[in-house]
Each structure stands twice: as structure tokens, then as C-alpha cells.
Design a protein around this motif. Sequence first.
Motif, PDB file in Angstrom:
ATOM      1  N   ASN A  22      -1.281  10.799   6.802  1.00 17.78           N
ATOM      2  CA  ASN A  22      -1.006   9.818   7.845  1.00 17.78           C
ATOM      3  C   ASN A  22      -1.705   8.498   7.546  1.00 17.78           C
ATOM      4  O   ASN A  22      -1.113   7.411   7.641  1.00 17.78           O
ATOM      5  CB  ASN A  22      -1.466  10.386   9.193  1.00 17.78           C
ATOM      6  N   LEU A  23      -2.972   8.579   7.154  1.00 15.83           N
ATOM      7  CA  LEU A  23      -3.754   7.384   6.822  1.00 15.83           C
ATOM      8  C   LEU A  23      -3.169   6.653   5.622  1.00 15.83           C
ATOM      9  O   LEU A  23      -2.949   5.430   5.660  1.00 15.83           O
ATOM     10  CB  LEU A  23      -5.207   7.782   6.545  1.00 15.83           C
ATOM     11  N   LEU A  24      -2.915   7.396   4.526  1.00  9.51           N
ATOM     12  CA  LEU A  24      -2.442   6.757   3.295  1.00  9.51           C
ATOM     13  C   LEU A  24      -1.085   6.100   3.477  1.00  9.51           C
ATOM     14  O   LEU A  24      -0.808   5.045   2.890  1.00  9.51           O
ATOM     15  CB  LEU A  24      -2.386   7.790   2.165  1.00  9.51           C
ATOM     16  N   LEU A  25      -0.221   6.704   4.300  1.00 14.50           N
ATOM     17  CA  LEU A  25       1.088   6.098   4.557  1.00 14.50           C
ATOM     18  C   LEU A  25       0.933   4.754   5.269  1.00 14.50           C
ATOM     19  O   LEU A  25       1.572   3.762   4.904  1.00 14.50           O
ATOM     20  CB  LEU A  25       1.944   7.048   5.394  1.00 14.50           C
ATOM     21  N   LYS A  26       0.058   4.703   6.244  1.00 15.27           N
ATOM     22  CA  LYS A  26      -0.122   3.468   7.012  1.00 15.27           C
ATOM     23  C   LYS A  26      -0.810   2.379   6.183  1.00 15.27           C
ATOM     24  O   LYS A  26      -0.540   1.184   6.364  1.00 15.27           O
ATOM     25  CB  LYS A  26      -0.883   3.771   8.303  1.00 15.27           C
ATOM     26  N   LEU A  27      -1.664   2.793   5.259  1.00 17.20           N
ATOM     27  CA  LEU A  27      -2.251   1.814   4.334  1.00 17.20           C
ATOM     28  C   LEU A  27      -1.182   1.329   3.353  1.00 17.20           C
ATOM     29  O   LEU A  27      -1.114   0.136   3.030  1.00 17.20           O
ATOM     30  CB  LEU A  27      -3.431   2.441   3.578  1.00 17.20           C
ATOM     31  N   HIS A  28      -0.358   2.256   2.880  1.00 20.19           N
ATOM     32  CA  HIS A  28       0.726   1.919   1.935  1.00 20.19           C
ATOM     33  C   HIS A  28       1.702   0.915   2.556  1.00 20.19           C
ATOM     34  O   HIS A  28       2.200   0.005   1.871  1.00 20.19           O
ATOM     35  CB  HIS A  28       1.466   3.207   1.551  1.00 20.19           C
ATOM     36  N   LEU A  29       1.957   1.058   3.859  1.00 23.72           N
ATOM     37  CA  LEU A  29       2.896   0.171   4.547  1.00 23.72           C
ATOM     38  C   LEU A  29       2.267  -1.169   4.927  1.00 23.72           C
ATOM     39  O   LEU A  29       2.923  -2.029   5.513  1.00 23.72           O
ATOM     40  CB  LEU A  29       3.440   0.866   5.798  1.00 23.72           C
ATOM     41  N   GLY A  30       0.979  -1.334   4.616  1.00 23.52           N
ATOM     42  CA  GLY A  30       0.326  -2.624   4.853  1.00 23.52           C
ATOM     43  C   GLY A  30      -0.112  -2.864   6.275  1.00 23.52           C
ATOM     44  O   GLY A  30      -0.244  -4.018   6.708  1.00 23.52           O
TER      45      GLY A  30
END
Length: 465
Positions: A22-30
Amino acid sequence: MAKKKAYKKYRTLHLPKAIVDNLLLKLHLGFADFDYKPEIFLIILNEIISKSSIFKKKENYSYKFIPLYSKYLKAKYGNSYPNYIRFLVNQGIIWNDNYYKNKATYYYLFDTNKYLKDYNKLLSIHNIISEDIDTPYCFTITEQNLSESTEIPKDLNNRKNRISIVWYAVKIVITPKNKKYLTSSYNDDSTFINNAPKHIKKMGSHFRNNFKIDAEKAIAFSTTQYFRNIDKAESEEEKLKAYNKYISRVSSIKAIEGGKNLKSIYFKRSKTNGRIDTNLTNLSSDLRQFIVGYEDMVYLDLKNAQPVLFNIILKEHLINATEDLKKEIDQYFKNTINGNWYEHLQELYNTTREESKNLWMKIAYSKNKSYKDDKKVFKDAYPNIYKIIASHKTKDHSDLAIKLQKIESDIFIDKICRKLVEKEIIPFTIHDAVIVKKEHKEITLKIMESVFRDALGVVPCIKEE
């Protein structure tokens, strides 16, 4: 001449896959609109998960909030720490209701399904697949299914439950810039141990070198227990409670397993109450059976510890005491020293032993204005002692608990443990108990009895496990 290859050091964190994804996806999306260091997010999450087995639930809440102190966060992560906390809250990775006390804000984790729903929804909205998500350069992530060595009954082993027991081992490269928050706690402990009194120094070194756990068996036990708790849960609240209990247990086990190598073993003394806090004091009691060598150890603890130690405070009130107060103190003394205090409360309240423990917590440690109906029976039976208890909580309701913990740590750490170490017996401690080898049981009991006789005038009930 070829340049010598630099040796890299790492810190490994063990975290639930659903939360990290969940965290990495939201970081990936900026979604993080500031210049961040990705490992800080994971360290904060690790702190919340690991502390969730230490702190008790807040008054009037059915679940636990974990306090994060602003002073501590600033010292560890710098002035930008609010950005990390704000991101985690705003993105639904942690939650708080703005509860603030003693310079700490309290936070909470959601359950697996909430993280999964958010994750799948974002994948769909942005039309991406999980393989497209960037992993930060400083991470190496390995997936671990914690049920691999666990025989889980078929009727409990459904896909929805299995999701919760998949974790990541996140291996982070330690650099001069991030070691402050990756290894500072371990290094601070080292400084404390090296500068501590001789007996505590020996205890700290012994703990770091010898405290180990059979992680595979402990996790298998915890996983089976989790599945059964989920199966028995009758509400979402009970499922959430089971999930949080499970992740805190796994976090504790993995920290012990990592030990000195992963710098996840800790041994420190609280400046507030003087207690020695370790991975053992953070370990659930039913997991002690998996401590390596536990079959050759004995666990000796003071029965009804806090009620017994309150006698030391009551002794101060015997000077110029009325006859009524003397009678109350005498009655209280007999019931606590004999180890029958909770049974006595059972009779007073006509309730179960477990509920009698909860009643004592309310009487002794809650705000004076709270639980007035629950306190009434005790107040009628011990009106003068009730006044003494209340008087110790006029400024802050935690004052009495802290004072009793200081008395406890003085007796166990500064007296009992010091005498044991002088006899070359290095114990493990759990606040009001010591764990020693069975061959040292008799001499340990003699030392404990001697210390309690000096403090209380008699030997209270010491329970053996």
C-alpha cells in the motif's frame, strides 16, 4: 592496484506485505509531495507495529493506540518528521483521532482488508499492475509466507485469512545519512549498557548474547492461534483485534530472531519508572515456552506484585494513622502478602478473577473521576485507603503507577538482580519476575526472600512457573 570493495551493512525490517504494498504504490504514484527518504516510512511503521504489544488500549476505546512523541520523532528523523506522519495519516496507512497526551499523538493501524481494498482500487484507477511499481533503490524485498511450517486446519485455511500471514523482509542498506534512525536505538542501548552499574552491564551483555527464540515454532504457534481467533470472531472489531495481536507477536518474534545482527535486540532502562525494557518484557507470556533453553529455566515472580508493593507506600501513612486506617492497612496487608488480593476483590464484587484484576486497574490507575460506580464497592470497604490512592493521582492519574513501578524496579533490578549477579547468576527479567537456570532456583529464592523481608518485614507469595 584494484580498489578494495566496500563492505555494506544492512538493517532488515519484517512488515506485513499488505501495508508495505500500500505504501509503495502511493509513493510510486507520487502522492508524497516532499523530498522524502523512503526508509523513514518503514521505520515509523515498524515502530508502531512493534509497540502495539506493549501499550494497553486507551480508556473508552476498544483498541490500542500507539503513542509517538514529537520530541523523540524530531530527534530521530529531523525537522521534516511531520511530513512523514502527515503522509501516512492522509493516505490511510495509519490513523489517529487527534488524541494528544503528554506531548505524544496516538496512532493506530488498520486491518489487512482495508489496505487491500485501497491497493486494488488504486491499481484499477491508474490502470497499472503490481509489477510496474518501483521499489526504492535502497530496499531489497523478500516475500515470506509465515504459514509454510504451520499445519492449519482446512476449515480455517481460506484465501482471505492467508493474505494476513504474508510478510516482507525489507533489507535496507545502512548509510552515513540514514544510520541515525536505522541503528540509533541499538547504539543508544550500547552506550547505556557500557556506562551502567556493574550488575546491569553484565545483564545487558548477557541478554544481547544469550536471549534467543525458536522463531519457526513461535510463529507457527501464533499463526495457528490467529486463524482460530479469526474463526471465532463475531465482529469486525474482534477480527481487527486478532489481526493486531498477530502482527505485534510476529514483529516481536522476528526482532528477537534478528538479534544483534539486525540490531533489533534491545535492552534499556526507562528514565520514567526505572524499569528494564527488553524484547522479553515485550513478549507475550504464552510465547515464553519458545525461548531457547526455557525447559532448563525457572520463572519466579511476585504474585499480585503491584498490590503487594503498594504496602510500602501504605507504611508511610502508618505514622499518626487513625485506628480505622490501621485496621484497613492490616487487612489489606494480609490479603496482598498471602497472594489472595484478587480473590478478595472477587468476594467483594462477586465477580470473576479476571474481572477483579480489571477492577484493580480501574481503582488504582484510572483518573479519580473515572469508573466511579466500579470503585464504589472498594471505597466502601477501604474508605481510608481509597483516599490515599486518590491522593497520589490528584495531579496525574499515572503518578501512582509510576511510583509503584519505581519501587518495583528498585527491588528487582537494584537489589535482587545486583545480589544475583554478585553470585555469578545472570538473570533475564520481566519487571516483577526473574528467569534463572533451574540449578540456581534455591539461591535465587533465598535472595528474593531476603530483599522482600527487608522491604516489607515479611516474605510475600512468590510464584514459580
